[in-house]
Design a protein around this motif. Structure first.
Motif, PDB file in Angstrom:
ATOM      1  N   GLN A  10       0.859  -1.181   0.000  1.00  0.00           N
ATOM      2  CA  GLN A  10       0.000   0.000   0.000  1.00  0.00           C
ATOM      3  C   GLN A  10       0.899   1.237   0.000  1.00  0.00           C
ATOM      4  N   GLN A  15       4.446   7.429   1.241  1.00  0.00           N
ATOM      5  CA  GLN A  15       4.911   6.392   2.163  1.00  0.00           C
ATOM      6  C   GLN A  15       4.366   5.043   1.714  1.00  0.00           C
ATOM      7  N   VAL A  17       3.941   0.920   2.434  1.00  0.00           N
ATOM      8  CA  VAL A  17       3.914  -0.100   3.488  1.00  0.00           C
ATOM      9  C   VAL A  17       3.816  -1.456   2.805  1.00  0.00           C
ATOM     10  N   THR A  19       3.479  -5.308   3.661  1.00  0.00           N
ATOM     11  CA  THR A  19       3.175  -6.308   4.681  1.00  0.00           C
ATOM     12  C   THR A  19       3.481  -7.691   4.105  1.00  0.00           C
ATOM     13  N   SER A  46       9.509   7.091   1.868  1.00  0.00           N
ATOM     14  CA  SER A  46       9.883   6.078   2.852  1.00  0.00           C
ATOM     15  C   SER A  46       9.191   4.773   2.495  1.00  0.00           C
ATOM     16  N   LEU A  47       9.781   3.687   2.938  1.00  0.00           N
ATOM     17  CA  LEU A  47       9.225   2.356   2.676  1.00  0.00           C
ATOM     18  C   LEU A  47       9.349   1.553   3.959  1.00  0.00           C
ATOM     19  N   VAL A  48       8.202   1.041   4.436  1.00  0.00           N
ATOM     20  CA  VAL A  48       8.162   0.292   5.694  1.00  0.00           C
ATOM     21  C   VAL A  48       7.784  -1.144   5.386  1.00  0.00           C
ATOM     22  N   ASP A  50       6.426  -4.500   7.163  1.00  0.00           N
ATOM     23  CA  ASP A  50       5.797  -5.056   8.354  1.00  0.00           C
ATOM     24  C   ASP A  50       6.063  -6.565   8.350  1.00  0.00           C
ATOM     25  N   GLU A  78      12.744   0.694   6.381  1.00  0.00           N
ATOM     26  CA  GLU A  78      12.255   0.701   7.754  1.00  0.00           C
ATOM     27  C   GLU A  78      11.479  -0.584   8.027  1.00  0.00           C
ATOM     28  N   THR A  79      11.497  -1.046   9.284  1.00  0.00           N
ATOM     29  CA  THR A  79      10.827  -2.296   9.637  1.00  0.00           C
ATOM     30  C   THR A  79       9.895  -2.101  10.823  1.00  0.00           C
ATOM     31  N   ARG A  80       8.883  -2.955  10.871  1.00  0.00           N
ATOM     32  CA  ARG A  80       7.963  -3.016  12.006  1.00  0.00           C
ATOM     33  C   ARG A  80       7.844  -4.481  12.446  1.00  0.00           C
TER      34      ARG A  80
END
Length: 376
Positions: A10, A15, A17, A19, A46-48, A50, A78-80
């Protein structure tokens, strides 16, 4: 059974994300890799990732995730909800980027301290190499003496084969070069002695120089460049193919199988080659004396017999077994030190030839001092 890797991407307000779930390993990423390659990640700030539902992840999965951030021109992913292992793998993948590799700066230290440091390191390397070579010499001599106690341990086929390869096959080049070296010595002697009206002493010059020094030195140098490198290459190739390890596994001593036959072959063949070098060297001097000085070959050989002491012949022949053992020793030792790469084989072969030549010159100088003290 490994869970199939899945993802949901998404992107909103710059930004992204991602998953992910399932197992992200080298064995499961094949089907999903083309899909990730088609994701539009351009323009993201940014790219996260998950990783809460991810199963197993290895270096391949971390590299695939980090490549998305790399395509988006982002410094890091970036990580979650990531485990410490996943974070470590992603950090390793980020460091493997070409722009993340540390720049290797040239060493510009040229101070006095650095000079002493390099000198000390080189000196200690030379000392350690000398000690290791002497230790290998002792081990070789013990193995060679053991053959007298148990002659059945000798590999007679290998001994004869090495004698033919390193001895008989080297006769043409030894004879050819020795003949021309004898001619050069005679020509230089004739040119120099003619200024003093003593050209007849060219006979003694050729005889003493060839019998005492040039015959055995030339033979040893040829063997150092020809046979020594062959020993290193042969044994080194066996090390690369793990044949030496296989011998040890079968209960065979590599010293008995590889080193001792070569050492004995060189001990036997070097004096023979030295004798051939002496004969052809004197023959080359006789040819020059005949053509330029009108010294009949009969007169040349008679004067050589009458005025050249026989001790010069034995001095030269006494050096031959020592030089032969040195050539075999260094060649076999460097071959056994070869690693598993072709570069290692090349370095060992070069080091083997250089060490053999250096040792021959140094030992010949020691022989000269020794015989000078004896008055021979």
């Amino acid at each position: 059974m490994p869970a199939r890797p899945e993802y949901d991407f998404q992107a909103e307000n710059g930004q992204g994300v991602l998953t992910v779930s399932g197992d992200w390993t080298v064995h499961t990423l094949g089907p999903i890799q083309p899909e990730l390659g088609d994701l539009d990640v351009s323009g993201l700030q940014s790219l996260v990732a998950d990783l809460e539902s991810v199963g197993r992840i290895d270096t391949a999965g971390a590299f695939l995730l980090d490549r998305l951030a790399c395509r988006a021109s982002l410094d890091a992913l970036e990580t979650r909800h990531a485990s410490s292992q996943a974070d470590s793998l992603l950090e390793q993948a980020r460091l493997l980027r070409p722009e993340s590799m540390p720049e290797v700066l040239p060493d510009k230290s040229h101070g006095v301290v650095d000079l002493f440091e390099r000198t000390g390191r080189t000196t200690m390397g030379f000392v350690n190499e000398t000690v290791d070579t002497l230790a290998f010499l002792g081990e070789t001599i013990v193995s060679m003496l053991g053959m007298f106690v148990k002659p059945a341990r000798m590999r007679w086929t290998a001994l004869v084969s090495v004698m033919e390869e390193s001895g008989l096959d080297a006769v043409p080049i030894v004879a050819f070069l020795s003949f021309f070296v004898g001619m050069v010595v005679a020509f230089i002697g004739a040119t120099t002695l003619s200024e003093f009206g003593a050209t007849i002493f060219t006979v003694e010059l050729v005889g003493i120089a060839v019998l005492r020094e040039f015959g055995v030195i030339l033979t040893a140098i040829i063997l150092a460049g020809r046979t020594n490198s062959a020993f290193t290459a042969q044994i080194g190739a066996m090390r690369m193919r793990q044949e030496v390890d296989a011998m040890t596994t079968l209960g065979l001593d590599p010293m008995d199988v590889l080193v001792v036959p070569r050492a004995y072959a060189m001990l036997l063949m070097t004096p023979v080659l030295t004798l051939i070098a002496m004969l052809f060297g004197i023959g080359g001097g006789a040819v020059v004396s005949w053509l330029t000085l009108d010294i009949n070959p009969t007169v040349f050989f008679n004067r050589t017999r009458d005025f050249v002491p026989m001790e010069n012949f034995w001095v030269g022949m006494s050096k031959a077994p020592v030089f032969g053992l040195v050539v075999a020793l260094i060649g076999c030792r460097q071959g056994l030190l070869v690693g598993g790469s072709v570069q290692s084989l090349g370095r060992s072969t070069t080091r083997s030839v250089v060490q053999a030549l250096f040792s021959i010159i140094v030992i010949d100088a020691l022989f000269a001092v020794f015989y000078m003290e004896l008055g021979v």
